[in-house]
Design an enzyme around this catalytic site. Structure first.
Site, short mmCIF file in Angstrom:
data_model
loop_
_atom_site.label_atom_id
_atom_site.label_comp_id
_atom_site.label_asym_id
_atom_site.label_seq_id
_atom_site.Cartn_x
_atom_site.Cartn_y
_atom_site.Cartn_z
N TYR A 138 1.05 -1.07 -0.14
CA TYR A 138 -0.23 0.13 0.00
C TYR A 138 0.49 1.25 0.46
O TYR A 138 0.21 2.39 -0.36
CB TYR A 138 -1.05 0.11 1.35
CG TYR A 138 -2.16 -1.20 1.46
CD1 TYR A 138 -2.23 -2.07 -0.32
CD2 TYR A 138 -3.13 -1.12 1.95
CE1 TYR A 138 -3.11 -2.92 -0.07
CE2 TYR A 138 -3.82 -1.71 1.82
CZ TYR A 138 -4.61 -2.75 1.27
OH TYR A 138 -5.04 -3.63 0.79
N LYS A 179 2.74 -15.47 3.03
CA LYS A 179 2.91 -16.13 1.83
C LYS A 179 4.60 -16.04 1.36
O LYS A 179 4.19 -15.75 0.61
CB LYS A 179 1.60 -15.14 0.96
CG LYS A 179 1.64 -16.15 -0.54
CD LYS A 179 0.46 -16.82 -0.64
CE LYS A 179 0.63 -17.95 -2.05
NZ LYS A 179 -0.07 -18.45 -1.09
N ASP A 189 -3.43 -17.94 2.24
CA ASP A 189 -4.96 -18.61 1.42
C ASP A 189 -5.23 -19.55 2.37
O ASP A 189 -7.15 -19.65 3.06
CB ASP A 189 -4.51 -19.37 0.36
CG ASP A 189 -3.15 -20.05 -0.23
OD1 ASP A 189 -2.39 -19.05 1.10
OD2 ASP A 189 -2.86 -20.88 -1.35
N ASP A 242 -5.58 -5.81 5.18
CA ASP A 242 -7.20 -5.59 5.39
C ASP A 242 -7.95 -6.68 4.69
O ASP A 242 -9.57 -6.57 5.23
CB ASP A 242 -6.43 -4.91 3.83
CG ASP A 242 -7.72 -4.59 3.55
OD1 ASP A 242 -8.74 -3.42 4.02
OD2 ASP A 242 -7.46 -2.65 2.74
N ASP A 302 -11.77 -7.71 6.84
CA ASP A 302 -13.45 -7.94 6.03
C ASP A 302 -14.29 -9.17 6.69
O ASP A 302 -14.83 -9.30 6.70
CB ASP A 302 -13.42 -7.42 4.89
CG ASP A 302 -13.27 -6.14 4.79
OD1 ASP A 302 -12.82 -5.28 5.83
OD2 ASP A 302 -14.14 -5.35 3.90
C1 IPM Z 1 -9.94 -0.48 5.64
C2 IPM Z 1 -10.03 0.37 4.59
C3 IPM Z 1 -8.24 0.73 3.67
C4 IPM Z 1 -7.96 0.23 3.71
C5 IPM Z 1 -9.73 1.72 2.19
C6 IPM Z 1 -10.20 2.70 2.61
C7 IPM Z 1 -8.00 2.86 2.16
O1 IPM Z 1 -10.14 -0.92 3.95
O2 IPM Z 1 -10.12 0.22 6.61
O3 IPM Z 1 -9.55 -1.89 6.02
O4 IPM Z 1 -7.65 -0.77 2.68
O5 IPM Z 1 -6.85 -0.01 4.82
MG MG Z 2 -10.29 -2.45 4.48
#
Ligand code: IPM
Ligand code: MG
Length: 365
Positions: A142, A192, A224, A248, A252
């Site tokens: 990133y 990985k 994975d 990230d 989620d």
């Molecule tokens: C998170 C979000 C952010 C990230 C985006 C919005 C840049 O997905 O906080 O997880 O990738 O860190």
């Molecule tokens: Mg995110």
């Protein structure tokens, strides 16, 4: 005592969820004899519209001058066609970098009251789920350079750089091991390393740091496989230590399996200087302005702000208990409503319900 908090509402549902959350957080601090002095600054698309930059200088200064930063979400279709350098997300990445908040803690647990919203198979959910993703937040692909777009042999091409140095890995590994000592003493480092050089160094350094933490069990998992284990048997996981991009994605997933992305908080810490506290969900533009978003992830991020940012553990526990109580009382925003029910409440109302419980519950020990 008075504590300066910088609010960054951002875009989409950001302003609504933050507005619903702040009174409950202020009330919890107040019950412990503390006052929050809030100021609001621009970030993301809102900042682009007002100043043409996703992260104005004044915002960075306001955040640096605060004891903690309370952020909601950034981004939206309105700004999707801007070049990467000027997108709202650049504001979020920029403030994380500017504050040096390299350690992103994302707890995910199954709340008994929300068992009906859990996406896991019942026999898997029955084993429980209580984990924290420790995501490195200021490095990796990133932030790595070079990055960009070019034309090679007449074809458009673009590239990013995945890079970590040993210091960056060691400091986040220490955070994970220290945290594990306060929990079930298990760290699973996700990488990985069967493919990536970055991950090979990651694994080596994590093993080196682990020598000072022999009381903590360390395991390694490819990303994975980790994605699969999260849905197969997350009860085996305690602290997941991983880099920026894997964290990230996995956070989620960890959030979704507990029921809703809207429920999960996060804290991003630097070791010194103000921390950044934000829900893990995004700006959900399709929900914005309809008063249907779930403010609980933001409220629980406020609890983390109280506990880790201001050292007001009692106030933090009070907020968490108030959220639990609202859920136990059956209050649900749309995203966490059990199938068959139609009686969801709105974002603002959920904020008020939590606030009422913060004001009336007995003070936790
Ligand atoms: C998170 C979000 C952010 C990230 C985006 C919005 C840049 O997905 O906080 O997880 O990738 O860190
Ligand atoms: Mg995110």
């Amino acid at each position: 005592m008075t504590h300066k908090i910088c609010l960054l509402p951002g875009d989409g549902i950001g302003p609504e969820v933050l507005q619903a959350a702040v009174p409950a957080i202020e009330a919890a601090a107040k019950r412990c004899g503390h006052t929050l002095e809030t100021s609001t600054a621009l970030i993301g698309g809102a900042a682009i519209d007002a100043t043409s930059s996703p992260l104005p200088e004044e915002t960075v200064a306001a955040c640096r001058g605060a004891e903690a930063v309370y952020l909601a979400a950034v981004g939206g279709p309105k700004w999707d066609d801007l070049p990467p350098e000027r997108r709202p997300e650049k504001g979020l990445m920029g403030i994380r970098k500017a504050l040096g908040v390299f350690a992103n803690l994302r707890p995910a647990a199954l709340s008994p009251a929300l068992a009906g919203a859990c996406m896991l198979a019942p026999r898997t959910a029955a084993k429980g789920l209580d984990l924290v993703v420790v995501r490195e937040l200021t490095g990796d692909i990133y932030f790595g350079t070079p990055r960009g777009e070019r034309t090679v042999d007449g074809k458009r091409e673009s590239f990013n750089t995945m890079v970590y140095n040993e210091e960056e890995i060691a400091r986040i590994a220490k955070i994970a091991f220290d945290l594990a000592r306060l929990r079930r003493r298990k760290v699973c480092s996700v990488d990985k390393s069967n493919v990536l050089e970055t991950s090979r160094l990651w694994r080596q350094v994590v093993i080196e740091v682990h020598r000072d933490y022999e009381d903590v069990e360390l395991t390694h998992m490819y990303v994975d496989n980790a994605a699969m284990q999260l849905v197969r048997d997350p009860s085996a996981l305690d602290v997941i230590l991983t880099g920026n991009i894997f964290g990230d994605i996995l956070s989620d997933e960890a959030a979704a399996i507990t029921g809703s992305l809207g429920m999960l908080p996060s804290a991003s810490l630097s070791g010194d200087g103000p921390g950044l506290f934000e829900p893990i969900h995004g700006s959900a533009p399709y929900l914005a302005g309809k008063d249907i978003a779930n403010p609980l992830g933001t409220i629980l991020s406020g609890a983390m702000l109280l506990r880790l940012g201001l050292r007001l553990g009692q106030a933090a526990t009070l907020v968490e208990k108030a959220v639990d109580a609202a859920l136990v009382d059956g209050l649900r925003t749309k995203d966490i409503l059990e199938p068959g029910r139609t009686d969801s409440i709105g974002c603002a109302r959920m904020g008020q319900e939590v606030l009422a419980r913060v004001e009336s519950l007995p003070m936790p020990a």
